[in-house]
Design an enzyme around this catalytic site. Structure first.
Site, PDB file in Angstrom:
ATOM      1  N   ILE A  53       7.294  -6.164   2.435  1.00 15.25           N
ATOM      2  CA  ILE A  53       6.944  -7.293   1.548  1.00 15.25           C
ATOM      3  C   ILE A  53       8.234  -8.476   1.690  1.00 15.25           C
ATOM      4  CG2 ILE A  53       7.243  -7.822  -0.790  1.00 15.25           C
ATOM      5  CD1 ILE A  53       6.129  -5.348  -1.587  1.00 15.25           C
ATOM      6  N   VAL A  91       9.880  -6.474  -8.392  1.00 12.03           N
ATOM      7  CA  VAL A  91       8.827  -6.304  -7.501  1.00 12.03           C
ATOM      8  C   VAL A  91       8.432  -4.867  -7.250  1.00 12.03           C
ATOM      9  CG1 VAL A  91       7.489  -7.055  -5.268  1.00 12.03           C
ATOM     10  CG2 VAL A  91       9.076  -8.782  -6.510  1.00 12.03           C
ATOM     11  N   ASN A 110       8.041  -1.413  -7.844  1.00  7.31           N
ATOM     12  CA  ASN A 110       7.451  -0.310  -8.632  1.00  7.31           C
ATOM     13  C   ASN A 110       8.076   0.769  -9.017  1.00  7.31           C
ATOM     14  OD1 ASN A 110       5.343  -2.294  -9.430  1.00  7.31           O
ATOM     15  ND2 ASN A 110       4.539  -1.457  -7.445  1.00  7.31           N
ATOM     16  N   HIS A 148       2.258  -3.467 -15.082  1.00  6.85           N
ATOM     17  CA  HIS A 148       1.654  -3.428 -13.679  1.00  6.85           C
ATOM     18  C   HIS A 148       1.324  -1.852 -13.477  1.00  6.85           C
ATOM     19  CE1 HIS A 148       0.859  -4.573  -9.438  1.00  6.85           C
ATOM     20  NE2 HIS A 148       1.732  -3.647  -8.922  1.00  6.85           N
ATOM     21  N   ARG A 189       5.416  10.982 -13.150  1.00 13.72           N
ATOM     22  CA  ARG A 189       5.762   9.368 -13.305  1.00 13.72           C
ATOM     23  C   ARG A 189       7.336   9.325 -13.856  1.00 13.72           C
ATOM     24  NH1 ARG A 189       3.409   4.521 -12.709  1.00 13.72           N
ATOM     25  NH2 ARG A 189       4.096   3.094 -14.130  1.00 13.72           N
TER      26      ARG A 189
END
Length: 323
Positions: free
Chosen positions: A16, A129, A131, A187, A98
């Site tokens: 990125i 940005v 995650n 997101h 998670r």
């Protein structure tokens, strides 16, 4: 010509950042009258990669790029920073829960928040940005008590741009013609791309597309677009994520009267509780995001928004020891 602005990019050797840094160096964040100085932060094992990126940036001879600093030291990386793109994050491991992913990333973003608190410029703006971006931003914000909470954002602009792209493809219109699209929430796969208020060329988008397509195809496709790209490309979204990050930071700094989806700290708008960072309909004025007020929320929207609130509150609970 304005005074130079310092911009920090973490995960500077990653994919990125490789797309993002050229856009920043070209003046696309602060504008053509503002030089930039880059602080590239990487872990020690990746400093060689960051050095190579810096060499290529130098070879590009950008007129507005005045300096590049490469470091693995958090305090040095954020010293005097006016803007920060927190891109570097720990990817989810195979079979990793998670909660474990959130905790592992918290150990990255907590110290970064503290370094921002102690060393960044007073006008610092932070866009997360990496995650899980919303809760990573919450962790960083919670570790920077001296920085206004509004200065910490998470990126929903990629989801916003994906939504507009899908609508443009469906209707045969240009992306630039769409207004008042919003992506609420997290997101994640729970996100809610909402066309209730959207228009294109003065027409209501909801009059141009079938409701079943909207609910059963559009919403899940936008939410799962990242996974679709991985399946087709074999790699995660990088250039589109970088482009969306530039869109977000540029609009935040330079302003926009058109709606944008930005994940910002909730202040209670639309009955959403405080203590989470989530995507909302916003405009940017005087360097601050303002929530678009006065929108009527129907039962379908409320259920989708509430599902995101519940998910984000669950994430917050999982990292409460890091806040």
């Amino acid at each position: 010509m304005n005074s130079p602005k310092k911009i920090t990019v973490t995960g500077a050797a990653g994919q990125i950042a490789y797309s993002l840094l050229w856009r920043i160096a070209n003046g696309e964040v602060y504008g053509a009258d503002t030089p930039v100085e880059l602080n590239l932060l990487e872990i020690p094992d990746a400093l060689g990669g960051a050095e190579g990126v810096a060499m290529e940036l130098s070879d590009s001879a950008f007129p507005l790029l005045h300096n590049i600093n490469i470091t693995a030291d958090l305090n040095e990386a954020f010293d005097g920073a006016n803007a920060a793109f927190l891109v570097g994050a720990k990817p989810r491991g195979k079979g990793e829960e998670r909660a474990a992913l959130l905790s592992n990333n918290g150990k990255i973003f907590g110290p970064q928040g503290k370094a921002i608190n102690d060393h960044a410029a007073q006008d610092i703006r932070v866009l997360v940005v990496g995650n899980p971006a919303n809760t990573n931003a919450l962790i960083a914000m919670s570790n920077a008590p001296d920085v206004p909470q509004s200065r910490f954002n998470a990126m929903m602009r990629l989801d916003h741009n994906r939504a507009i792209s899908q609508l443009a493809t469906k209707t045969g219109r240009l992306s630039s013609e769409f207004q008042d699209v919003v992506v609420w929430g997290n997101h994640s796969a729970a996100q809610f791309p909402d066309i209730t208020y959207a228009t294109v060329g003065g027409e209501k988008v909801s009059d141009l597309v079938d409701h079943d397509w909207y609910v059963n195809e559009f919403i899940p496709r936008v939410a799962k677009r990242g996974a679709e790209i991985i399946e087709v490309r074999g790699k995660s979204s990088a250039a589109s994520a970088a482009s969306s990050a530039v869109d977000h930071m540029r609009d935040w700094i330079q302003g926009t009267e058109t709606w944008a989806s930005a994940a910002i700290p909730s202040t209670g708008a639309y009955g959403i509780p405080e203590g989470i960072i989530l995507g909302l309909p916003t405009v940017s004025r005087n360097g601050e995001w303002e929530v678009v007020e006065g929108l009527e929320i129907n039962d379908f929207q409320r259920a989708r928004i509430d599902a995101n609130v519940e998910e984000l509150q669950g994430e917050r609970e999982a990292v409460k020891d890091l806040l």
